[in-house]
Design a protein around this motif. Sequence first.
Motif, PDB file in Angstrom:
ATOM      1  N   ARG A 403       2.040  69.162  94.492  1.00 53.06           N
ATOM      2  CA  ARG A 403       1.167  70.009  95.322  1.00 53.06           C
ATOM      3  C   ARG A 403       1.983  70.754  96.370  1.00 53.06           C
ATOM      4  NH1 ARG A 403      -2.096  65.335  94.998  1.00 53.06           N
ATOM      5  NH2 ARG A 403      -1.365  64.676  97.062  1.00 53.06           N
ATOM      6  N   ARG A 404       2.916  70.065  97.014  1.00 59.75           N
ATOM      7  CA  ARG A 404       3.692  70.703  98.085  1.00 59.75           C
ATOM      8  C   ARG A 404       4.581  71.823  97.557  1.00 59.75           C
ATOM      9  NH1 ARG A 404       8.640  69.967 100.558  1.00 59.75           N
ATOM     10  NH2 ARG A 404       9.152  68.108  99.328  1.00 59.75           N
ATOM     11  N   LEU A 405       5.153  71.619  96.380  1.00 57.29           N
ATOM     12  CA  LEU A 405       6.068  72.605  95.813  1.00 57.29           C
ATOM     13  C   LEU A 405       5.361  73.622  94.927  1.00 57.29           C
ATOM     14  CD1 LEU A 405       9.006  70.215  94.858  1.00 57.29           C
ATOM     15  CD2 LEU A 405       8.785  71.640  96.892  1.00 57.29           C
ATOM     16  N   ARG A 406       4.026  73.484  94.806  1.00 59.09           N
ATOM     17  CA  ARG A 406       3.239  74.398  93.976  1.00 59.09           C
ATOM     18  C   ARG A 406       3.771  74.427  92.539  1.00 59.09           C
ATOM     19  NH1 ARG A 406       4.145  76.968  98.675  1.00 59.09           N
ATOM     20  NH2 ARG A 406       5.650  78.425  97.767  1.00 59.09           N
ATOM     21  N   LEU A 407       3.957  73.229  91.996  1.00 63.54           N
ATOM     22  CA  LEU A 407       4.379  73.059  90.603  1.00 63.54           C
ATOM     23  C   LEU A 407       3.273  72.316  89.861  1.00 63.54           C
ATOM     24  CD1 LEU A 407       8.185  72.137  90.507  1.00 63.54           C
ATOM     25  CD2 LEU A 407       7.054  74.091  89.456  1.00 63.54           C
ATOM     26  N   LYS A 408       2.284  73.029  89.406  1.00 60.66           N
ATOM     27  CA  LYS A 408       1.152  72.400  88.737  1.00 60.66           C
ATOM     28  C   LYS A 408       1.501  72.083  87.293  1.00 60.66           C
ATOM     29  CE  LYS A 408      -3.752  73.074  87.683  1.00 60.66           C
ATOM     30  NZ  LYS A 408      -4.912  74.001  87.755  1.00 60.66           N
ATOM     31  N   PRO A 409       1.244  70.846  86.831  1.00 63.05           N
ATOM     32  CA  PRO A 409       1.484  70.520  85.417  1.00 63.05           C
ATOM     33  C   PRO A 409       0.635  71.400  84.507  1.00 63.05           C
ATOM     34  CG  PRO A 409       1.149  68.519  86.706  1.00 63.05           C
ATOM     35  CD  PRO A 409       0.768  69.668  87.595  1.00 63.05           C
ATOM     36  N   GLU A 410       1.263  71.936  83.487  1.00 58.64           N
ATOM     37  CA  GLU A 410       0.560  72.798  82.535  1.00 58.64           C
ATOM     38  C   GLU A 410       0.940  72.399  81.116  1.00 58.64           C
ATOM     39  OE1 GLU A 410       0.461  76.832  85.329  1.00 58.64           O
ATOM     40  OE2 GLU A 410       1.686  76.747  83.524  1.00 58.64           O
ATOM     41  N   VAL A 411      -0.020  72.536  80.213  1.00 60.30           N
ATOM     42  CA  VAL A 411       0.228  72.144  78.833  1.00 60.30           C
ATOM     43  C   VAL A 411       1.016  73.212  78.087  1.00 60.30           C
ATOM     44  CG1 VAL A 411      -1.931  73.096  77.950  1.00 60.30           C
ATOM     45  CG2 VAL A 411      -0.838  71.197  76.764  1.00 60.30           C
ATOM     46  N   LEU A 412       0.876  74.470  78.482  1.00 60.30           N
ATOM     47  CA  LEU A 412       1.632  75.542  77.844  1.00 60.30           C
ATOM     48  C   LEU A 412       3.056  75.558  78.383  1.00 60.30           C
ATOM     49  CD1 LEU A 412      -0.844  78.564  77.733  1.00 60.30           C
ATOM     50  CD2 LEU A 412       0.061  77.271  75.795  1.00 60.30           C
ATOM     51  N   GLU A 413       4.015  75.727  77.491  1.00 62.11           N
ATOM     52  CA  GLU A 413       5.404  75.814  77.923  1.00 62.11           C
ATOM     53  C   GLU A 413       5.634  77.117  78.667  1.00 62.11           C
ATOM     54  OE1 GLU A 413       9.374  76.603  75.529  1.00 62.11           O
ATOM     55  OE2 GLU A 413       8.782  74.500  75.323  1.00 62.11           O
ATOM     56  N   ARG A 414       6.328  77.035  79.783  1.00 61.12           N
ATOM     57  CA  ARG A 414       6.645  78.242  80.545  1.00 61.12           C
ATOM     58  C   ARG A 414       8.036  78.129  81.138  1.00 61.12           C
ATOM     59  NH1 ARG A 414       5.705  78.257  86.328  1.00 61.12           N
ATOM     60  NH2 ARG A 414       5.064  76.199  87.107  1.00 61.12           N
ATOM     61  N   GLU A 415       8.634  79.274  81.410  1.00 54.94           N
ATOM     62  CA  GLU A 415       9.964  79.295  82.011  1.00 54.94           C
ATOM     63  C   GLU A 415       9.834  79.446  83.522  1.00 54.94           C
ATOM     64  OE1 GLU A 415      12.853  81.983  80.571  1.00 54.94           O
ATOM     65  OE2 GLU A 415      13.215  80.846  78.726  1.00 54.94           O
ATOM     66  N   LEU A 416      10.709  78.753  84.213  1.00 57.27           N
ATOM     67  CA  LEU A 416      10.712  78.793  85.670  1.00 57.27           C
ATOM     68  C   LEU A 416      12.103  79.173  86.135  1.00 57.27           C
ATOM     69  CD1 LEU A 416       9.206  78.143  88.372  1.00 57.27           C
ATOM     70  CD2 LEU A 416      10.139  75.831  88.162  1.00 57.27           C
ATOM     71  N   GLU A 417      12.201  80.320  86.818  1.00 57.09           N
ATOM     72  CA  GLU A 417      13.481  80.788  87.359  1.00 57.09           C
ATOM     73  C   GLU A 417      13.583  80.337  88.811  1.00 57.09           C
ATOM     74  OE1 GLU A 417      16.016  82.480  86.123  1.00 57.09           O
ATOM     75  OE2 GLU A 417      15.273  83.012  84.117  1.00 57.09           O
ATOM     76  N   LEU A 418      14.693  79.686  89.157  1.00 55.75           N
ATOM     77  CA  LEU A 418      14.888  79.164  90.502  1.00 55.75           C
ATOM     78  C   LEU A 418      16.116  79.810  91.145  1.00 55.75           C
ATOM     79  CD1 LEU A 418      14.253  75.335  89.957  1.00 55.75           C
ATOM     80  CD2 LEU A 418      12.634  77.077  90.729  1.00 55.75           C
ATOM     81  N   ASP A 419      15.955  80.241  92.378  1.00 59.28           N
ATOM     82  CA  ASP A 419      17.059  80.721  93.206  1.00 59.28           C
ATOM     83  C   ASP A 419      17.346  79.638  94.242  1.00 59.28           C
ATOM     84  OD1 ASP A 419      18.814  81.915  94.957  1.00 59.28           O
ATOM     85  OD2 ASP A 419      17.774  83.834  94.998  1.00 59.28           O
ATOM     86  N   LEU A 420      18.439  78.911  94.065  1.00 54.64           N
ATOM     87  CA  LEU A 420      18.709  77.739  94.891  1.00 54.64           C
ATOM     88  C   LEU A 420      19.035  78.096  96.338  1.00 54.64           C
ATOM     89  CD1 LEU A 420      20.773  75.595  92.365  1.00 54.64           C
ATOM     90  CD2 LEU A 420      18.306  75.700  92.729  1.00 54.64           C
ATOM     91  N   ARG A 421      19.150  79.380  96.632  1.00 52.71           N
ATOM     92  CA  ARG A 421      19.350  79.787  98.031  1.00 52.71           C
ATOM     93  C   ARG A 421      18.035  79.755  98.809  1.00 52.71           C
ATOM     94  NH1 ARG A 421      22.305  85.271  96.310  1.00 52.71           N
ATOM     95  NH2 ARG A 421      20.410  85.235  95.036  1.00 52.71           N
ATOM     96  N   LYS A 422      16.919  79.636  98.084  1.00 55.83           N
ATOM     97  CA  LYS A 422      15.612  79.524  98.718  1.00 55.83           C
ATOM     98  C   LYS A 422      15.223  78.056  98.790  1.00 55.83           C
ATOM     99  CE  LYS A 422      14.132  83.983  96.806  1.00 55.83           C
ATOM    100  NZ  LYS A 422      13.146  84.668  95.930  1.00 55.83           N
ATOM    101  N   GLU A 423      14.713  77.628  99.932  1.00 55.31           N
ATOM    102  CA  GLU A 423      14.463  76.205 100.164  1.00 55.31           C
ATOM    103  C   GLU A 423      13.452  75.640  99.177  1.00 55.31           C
ATOM    104  OE1 GLU A 423      14.461  72.442 101.156  1.00 55.31           O
ATOM    105  OE2 GLU A 423      15.937  73.954 101.779  1.00 55.31           O
ATOM    106  N   ASN A 424      12.358  76.378  98.914  1.00 56.23           N
ATOM    107  CA  ASN A 424      11.347  75.848  98.010  1.00 56.23           C
ATOM    108  C   ASN A 424      11.893  75.719  96.589  1.00 56.23           C
ATOM    109  OD1 ASN A 424       8.399  75.082  97.769  1.00 56.23           O
ATOM    110  ND2 ASN A 424       8.503  76.663  96.187  1.00 56.23           N
ATOM    111  N   ASP A 425      12.670  76.713  96.155  1.00 56.18           N
ATOM    112  CA  ASP A 425      13.264  76.643  94.822  1.00 56.18           C
ATOM    113  C   ASP A 425      14.280  75.519  94.734  1.00 56.18           C
ATOM    114  OD1 ASP A 425      11.696  78.712  94.074  1.00 56.18           O
ATOM    115  OD2 ASP A 425      13.303  80.118  93.610  1.00 56.18           O
ATOM    116  N   ALA A 426      15.050  75.318  95.794  1.00 56.11           N
ATOM    117  CA  ALA A 426      16.022  74.221  95.799  1.00 56.11           C
ATOM    118  C   ALA A 426      15.307  72.872  95.715  1.00 56.11           C
ATOM    119  CB  ALA A 426      16.886  74.287  97.055  1.00 56.11           C
TER     120      ALA A 426
END
Length: 798
Positions: A403-426
């Motif tokens: 909930r805090r990271l806004r990563l909701k479990p989903e049944v459909l496969e999806r790609e997630l791009e992360l920029d580790l310079r951003k705190e939430n993505d890290a």
Amino acid sequence: MTGAEKAAGQAAGAGPVLLGVRHHGPGSARAVRAALEEARPKVVLIEGPPEADALIPLAGDDEMRPPVALLAHAVDEPGRSAFWPLAGFSPEWVAIRWALEHDVPARFIDLPATHTLAWGRQGDEAGAEGERPLDAETAADGDTGPGSADARIDPLGVLAEAAGYDDPERWWEDVVEHRGAGEGDALAPFTALEEAMGALRETYGSGGHDRDLVREAYMRLQVRAAQREFEDGVAVVCGAWHVPALRQKTTVAADKALVKGLPKVKTDMTWVPWTHRRLSRSSGYGAGIDSPGWYGHLFSAPDRPVERWLTKVAGLLRAEDRIVSSAHVIEAVRLAETLAAMRGRPLPGLSETTDAVRAVMCEGSDVPLALVRDRLVVGDVLGEVPPSAPAVPLQRDLARLQRRLRLKPEVLERELELDLRKENDAARSRLLHRLRLLGIAWGEPAASRGSTGTFRETWRLRWEPELSVRVAEAGVWGTTVLSAATAKAEADAVTAQGLADVTALAERCLLAELPEALPTVMRVLADRAALDTDVGHLAQALPALVRSLRYGDVRGTDTGALAEVAAGLAERVFVGLPPACAALDADAAEEMRRHVDAVHGAVGLLGDAPAAGHGRLRGRWQSVLRVLSGRDTVPGVIRGRAVRLLLDDGELAQDEAALLMGLVLSPGTPPADAAAWIEGFVGGGSGGGMLLVHDERLLGLVDAWLTGVPAEAFTDVLPLLRRTFSAYEPGVRRTLGELVRRGPGAAGGATAAGSGTPGFAADLDTVRADAVLPVVRLLLGLDEVDENTDNDLAGVTG
């Protein structure tokens, strides 16, 4: 006695109202709701594990959305688990909801999960992780699955065959899904189905699965107990296969004897989200149904189900940019109804609507039809469970992080791009890496389509119901994701089999940012590195260790201790590599060549870790490469690769490289050894093809050697040469062929006076260099260039 009179007798006190169903059957679900409305029982008994009785009220929670499943797992062995899935169109779910809405007690009466899981522990086929326990989900249709004996019959198949059908699903649709709920007598369908199952039980007994007899004995005991408490107001919802056994007259003593002495295991139970895809047989779930999306539609459509279904299909195809109009829908409905009439069916079923969609909306193609099946016939619905449902502490911490990271479990496969310079993505990256370390594979790393820097990560996310089991299993390591991952990493370090395993674990600890686990991992790493004398093991472990050093910059991790271990490991590789390369056979030489490549790349990456003494290590490594390139006892593939690496690093002049190649390709060198040298120098995916394209002196040496190989030796070296040159890209191979065909001194190749080397002159060819300047200006975005810039660019092209 007619079926209606028998049902009325049940309601008037002749016995419990037995509602035999097909699990996950929408027709059964509708019939159960109608029967409960008519019978108005005082208690509803449902086939399922009694440990879940306390969880029944949660089914009425506004945040509970099917499909969901009851999950039972052994407390001391969470990986031993079993599911009881329920969809919105499951008769059991409808019965639970009816009881809650009418303030009527609902209870589960099947064999307790404590026995089911204990049977699995003793080696029985039931209760293994991710499988259904016994046949709790398919008592009516008798599907064979993980808990079924090989000889178990398929009741629906037998009844369908007796009715002249070759497809049990089509028969069930015709007699149940496409008819009303009793036509004035809500209990009539259950009476008819009971009579059919009674005939089957008389013929086949337990159908090949004797443990059904134990389950049915336990259910009879629970029904008797409910009758003593509620007298004549008992309704039972169970698989139709069990109804004749529950109606059977037996003694209490006989039933108790069957269930006496069953093994037990301490069990916990909760609700978990489920998916339509996991209900389908195509997912490998033995108790599943072929078309959960279709069944869900049949259950929820208030009227005109065929028209509504084809409209839904048209919407999906339009979303995929296919031209589907209202006229297509109308024509598809007409075709489906015509096919149903021709096939003697009361209404179009899934086969008729599928044929209509293929012919009208997909123009006969099965490609878009596969999308319809995947998205609609099966579907990707993911259920939801309220936060108040029981869960292990680790599960609650994971839900909080999601909930805090806004990563909701989903049944459909999806790609997630992360920029580790951003705190939430890290933080997202840390969570996913920690879960992978715990064996909870919600996300898998993928190749990034953007930057390849260490600050970029790409993940493929997909939530499967089995991950709930993994979370429960990982709960033994800690109550939070951080503490559990730390404890698991420390334990893995101590039990790691090899040095490479420890270095890989160190890399994963840095990716997951587990500072408290690193001291233990580093201590084990240092101990293993000091004791391991196998140069291959050391060389295999070094790259992962060096890669880990790069994470300090973007993740803010202190990697000083890691740099010291890496430097020490590199020194040991430098000392041991030359002796280890002597007297190797072809396979061992190829493996060692890969180790040399890995160490070379690792030494290059050490430039990001000043604490490792990069300059000194680089010089030491180049000395090792020079030793390898000049020793006759070293296999040719390693000597050739050493020369190539020195050439690429600018530590070897092209003339010197040509000299070494000329020596090894001289007539005195055995052809096989020369071919291995060539493979090491220009093979193995090292870009050697482009080197030969741009340095025709080296190409000329190879060509001259190749044409001089004796005929009797050529057959022996041909496989090695084919492996070397076949790895080149087609364009490179074509260019090399043109250069060889052209030959020395041909047009297009300037030759140095007296050198005889095609394509190269003693000085810079200024005419050719000036020709590329306009293109370079365009690439650099220079509108005007002064004379100095022209000179600089000319120098670059030279």
